[in-house]
Design a protein around this motif. Structure first.
Motif, short mmCIF file in Angstrom:
data_model
loop_
_atom_site.label_atom_id
_atom_site.label_comp_id
_atom_site.label_asym_id
_atom_site.label_seq_id
_atom_site.Cartn_x
_atom_site.Cartn_y
_atom_site.Cartn_z
N LEU A 63 0.80 -1.28 -0.11
CA LEU A 63 -0.10 -0.04 -0.20
C LEU A 63 0.87 1.19 -0.10
O LEU A 63 0.30 2.59 -0.11
CB LEU A 63 -0.84 0.02 1.23
CG LEU A 63 -1.89 -1.29 1.19
CD1 LEU A 63 -2.73 -1.20 2.46
CD2 LEU A 63 -2.68 -1.38 -0.11
N TRP A 64 2.15 1.15 0.10
CA TRP A 64 3.02 2.34 -0.03
C TRP A 64 4.24 2.08 -0.95
O TRP A 64 4.85 0.81 -0.88
CB TRP A 64 3.68 2.51 1.43
CG TRP A 64 2.48 2.67 2.66
CD1 TRP A 64 1.80 2.08 3.35
CD2 TRP A 64 2.09 4.15 2.96
NE1 TRP A 64 0.64 2.67 4.13
CE2 TRP A 64 0.85 3.91 3.80
CE3 TRP A 64 2.37 5.33 2.31
CZ2 TRP A 64 0.16 4.98 4.00
CZ3 TRP A 64 1.41 6.35 2.88
CH2 TRP A 64 0.46 6.02 3.70
N TYR A 65 4.28 2.71 -1.70
CA TYR A 65 5.46 2.84 -2.78
C TYR A 65 6.92 2.81 -1.97
O TYR A 65 7.06 3.84 -1.27
CB TYR A 65 5.21 3.98 -3.49
CG TYR A 65 6.48 4.21 -4.69
CD1 TYR A 65 6.74 3.08 -5.26
CD2 TYR A 65 7.08 5.37 -5.05
CE1 TYR A 65 7.75 3.14 -6.59
CE2 TYR A 65 7.71 5.64 -6.13
CZ TYR A 65 8.27 4.07 -6.68
OH TYR A 65 9.07 4.37 -7.90
N PRO A 66 7.68 1.70 -2.21
CA PRO A 66 8.96 1.72 -1.19
C PRO A 66 9.88 2.89 -1.56
O PRO A 66 10.59 2.84 -0.57
CB PRO A 66 9.56 0.26 -1.86
CG PRO A 66 8.53 -0.38 -2.48
CD PRO A 66 7.22 0.45 -3.02
N ASN A 67 9.81 3.32 -2.85
CA ASN A 67 10.77 4.72 -2.91
C ASN A 67 10.19 5.96 -2.46
O ASN A 67 10.71 7.10 -2.60
CB ASN A 67 11.00 4.79 -4.36
CG ASN A 67 11.86 3.59 -4.98
OD1 ASN A 67 12.75 3.10 -3.94
ND2 ASN A 67 11.70 3.14 -6.09
N ALA A 68 8.96 6.01 -1.98
CA ALA A 68 8.46 7.12 -1.50
C ALA A 68 8.70 7.56 -0.24
O ALA A 68 9.42 7.14 0.64
CB ALA A 68 6.75 6.99 -1.64
N VAL A 69 8.85 8.76 -0.42
CA VAL A 69 9.15 9.53 1.24
C VAL A 69 7.51 9.80 1.80
O VAL A 69 6.61 10.30 1.31
CB VAL A 69 9.41 11.19 0.96
CG1 VAL A 69 9.40 12.00 2.26
CG2 VAL A 69 10.89 11.18 0.48
N ILE A 70 7.38 9.19 2.98
CA ILE A 70 6.03 9.25 3.70
C ILE A 70 6.04 10.09 4.63
O ILE A 70 6.71 9.94 6.01
CB ILE A 70 5.76 7.90 4.18
CG1 ILE A 70 5.82 6.98 2.90
CG2 ILE A 70 4.64 7.67 4.74
CD1 ILE A 70 5.81 5.54 3.38
N PRO A 71 5.42 11.47 4.68
CA PRO A 71 5.54 12.35 5.66
C PRO A 71 4.46 12.01 6.64
O PRO A 71 4.00 11.09 6.89
CB PRO A 71 4.94 13.63 4.70
CG PRO A 71 4.24 12.97 3.85
CD PRO A 71 4.60 11.75 3.56
N ASN A 72 4.72 12.64 7.81
CA ASN A 72 4.10 12.40 9.16
C ASN A 72 2.59 13.20 9.31
O ASN A 72 1.93 13.16 10.21
CB ASN A 72 4.68 13.02 10.45
CG ASN A 72 5.00 14.29 10.29
OD1 ASN A 72 4.52 15.22 9.55
ND2 ASN A 72 5.60 14.86 11.34
N PHE A 73 1.84 13.41 8.13
CA PHE A 73 0.50 13.88 7.94
C PHE A 73 -0.08 13.00 6.98
O PHE A 73 0.55 12.19 6.14
CB PHE A 73 0.55 15.19 7.61
CG PHE A 73 0.91 15.59 6.23
CD1 PHE A 73 0.39 15.50 5.07
CD2 PHE A 73 2.48 16.10 6.16
CE1 PHE A 73 0.97 15.73 3.92
CE2 PHE A 73 2.86 16.49 5.16
CZ PHE A 73 2.43 16.05 3.95
N ARG A 74 -1.27 12.94 7.00
CA ARG A 74 -2.21 12.13 5.97
C ARG A 74 -3.12 13.01 5.21
O ARG A 74 -3.86 13.92 5.74
CB ARG A 74 -2.97 11.00 6.56
CG ARG A 74 -2.08 9.73 7.28
CD ARG A 74 -1.25 8.92 6.12
NE ARG A 74 -0.28 8.15 6.59
CZ ARG A 74 1.06 8.40 6.79
NH1 ARG A 74 1.45 9.49 6.29
NH2 ARG A 74 1.99 7.27 7.22
N GLN A 75 -3.28 12.70 3.80
CA GLN A 75 -4.07 13.15 2.91
C GLN A 75 -5.47 12.68 3.22
O GLN A 75 -5.53 11.54 3.57
CB GLN A 75 -3.64 13.34 1.50
CG GLN A 75 -2.42 14.19 1.11
CD GLN A 75 -2.11 14.03 -0.08
OE1 GLN A 75 -2.32 13.01 -0.89
NE2 GLN A 75 -1.38 14.93 -0.61
N LYS A 76 -6.50 13.30 3.21
CA LYS A 76 -8.09 12.75 3.13
C LYS A 76 -8.25 11.97 2.26
O LYS A 76 -8.07 12.40 0.81
CB LYS A 76 -8.89 14.13 3.35
CG LYS A 76 -9.87 13.81 4.25
CD LYS A 76 -10.95 15.05 4.36
CE LYS A 76 -10.13 16.20 5.05
NZ LYS A 76 -10.95 17.59 4.74
#
Ligand SMILES: [Zn+2]
Length: 293
Positions: A63-76
């Motif tokens: 569910l998460w792209y391995p190369n992505a930067v995952i910030p500490n907020f979530r989009q709606k």
């Protein structure tokens, strides 16, 4: 297993970010190699687990792209995709200066979270920011249409916004750029270097005539890599024929088909000439690359 792997990717991102933040201060003696050791161990753990995953156990797509930067907020998000995964994507531009790398990409991702939009954000250096899980859809395409999909394309496709000025103007002084109104009503200009300008003289395929700031080579490369991963991650649901431009679903070949208000006009012109080729050419390229993976 795939869930564990997802959690591990997220953990790796959080810990690496924490270390980066701490390293800006004096919390660690940088010469000790302590933080580098932690990062190395994390990467080893990820590699080990990736190697572990047997085919059957990884049937569930990540569910998460391995190369992505995952910030500490979530989009709606607004709900789950019917098959818990997008059928395709819509390529956009964010209509903003093509600057700032990872931090600016995070800025626009955060902006979207405040506006109620949901999409991947690609920085000018090719950074990919993801702040929503891939099985949930959210708004990014507005009023649009595509045959066999209907008018709510955001419910079926994930959005990819690329940090770029997109369609630009030629000012009277011969320079290129965009004009925007500030909060105080003042008009400000942002300029685009001539070397980044692409001129389209006639409407061609999905591309409306006019001037465009091109995506950077890093952005185009990151876009291709992300789409190929999206396909590989769930080949039964994701369809490379449904890699579409916003100008396709909200232009003459999409929305223009069904909405007389927009008949033969472009409500949206992204990606247009910002991508180095037309969307039909882009789909052919992706299929060719995918067949060789
Ligand atoms: Zn768009």
């Amino acid at each position: 297993m795939s869930q564990l792997l997802n959690q591990l990717y997220t953990t790796r991102w959080y810990i690496s970010k924490l270390i980066d933040d701490l390293e800006k201060g004096n919390a660690f003696d940088k010469k000790s190699g302590f933080t580098a050791e932690i990062k190395k161990e994390l990467n080893t753990a990820v590699t080990l687990m990736e190697g572990f995953a047997p085919a059957k156990d990884t049937k569930k797509p990540l569910l998460w792209y391995p190369n992505a930067v995952i910030p500490n907020f979530r989009q709606k998000t607004k709900g789950k995709y019917k098959k818990n995964y997008p059928k395709g994507i819509i390529v956009h531009w964010i209509w903003a200066p093509q600057v700032g790398g990872k931090e600016n990409a995070e800025f626009w991702s955060k902006w979207a979270s405040e506006q109620g939009y949901t999409f991947f954000t690609l920085g000018n250096d090719g950074t990919v920011v993801q702040s929503f899980p891939l099985d949930e859809w959210g708004s990014h395409a507005g009023e649009s249409y595509w045959p066999n999909i209907g008018s709510s394309v955001s419910e079926h496709f994930v959005g990819i916004e690329i940090v770029c000025e997109g369609k630009i103007q030629k000012f009277a002084d011969g320079k290129f750029g965009n004009e925007r109104k500030t909060d105080t009503g003042k008009i400000t200009r942002t300029y685009v270097d001539q070397s980044q300008v692409r001129t389209i003289n006639n409407n061609t395929d999905n591309i409306a005539k006019g001037y465009y700031q091109m995506y950077t080579p890093q952005q185009e490369e990151a876009l291709i890599k992300l789409i190929l991963w999206l396909k590989q991650n769930n080949p039964d649901v994701f369809n490379l024929d449904l890699v579409l431009g916003h100008d396709e679903v909200a232009g003459p070949s999409g929305l223009g088909l069904v909405n007389s208000n927009y008949k033969n006009t472009w409500r949206k012109t992204d990606p247009g000439g910002s991508l180095s080729m037309s969307m039909p050419q882009f789909r052919a390229l992706l299929k060719d690359k995918y067949s060789k993976l």
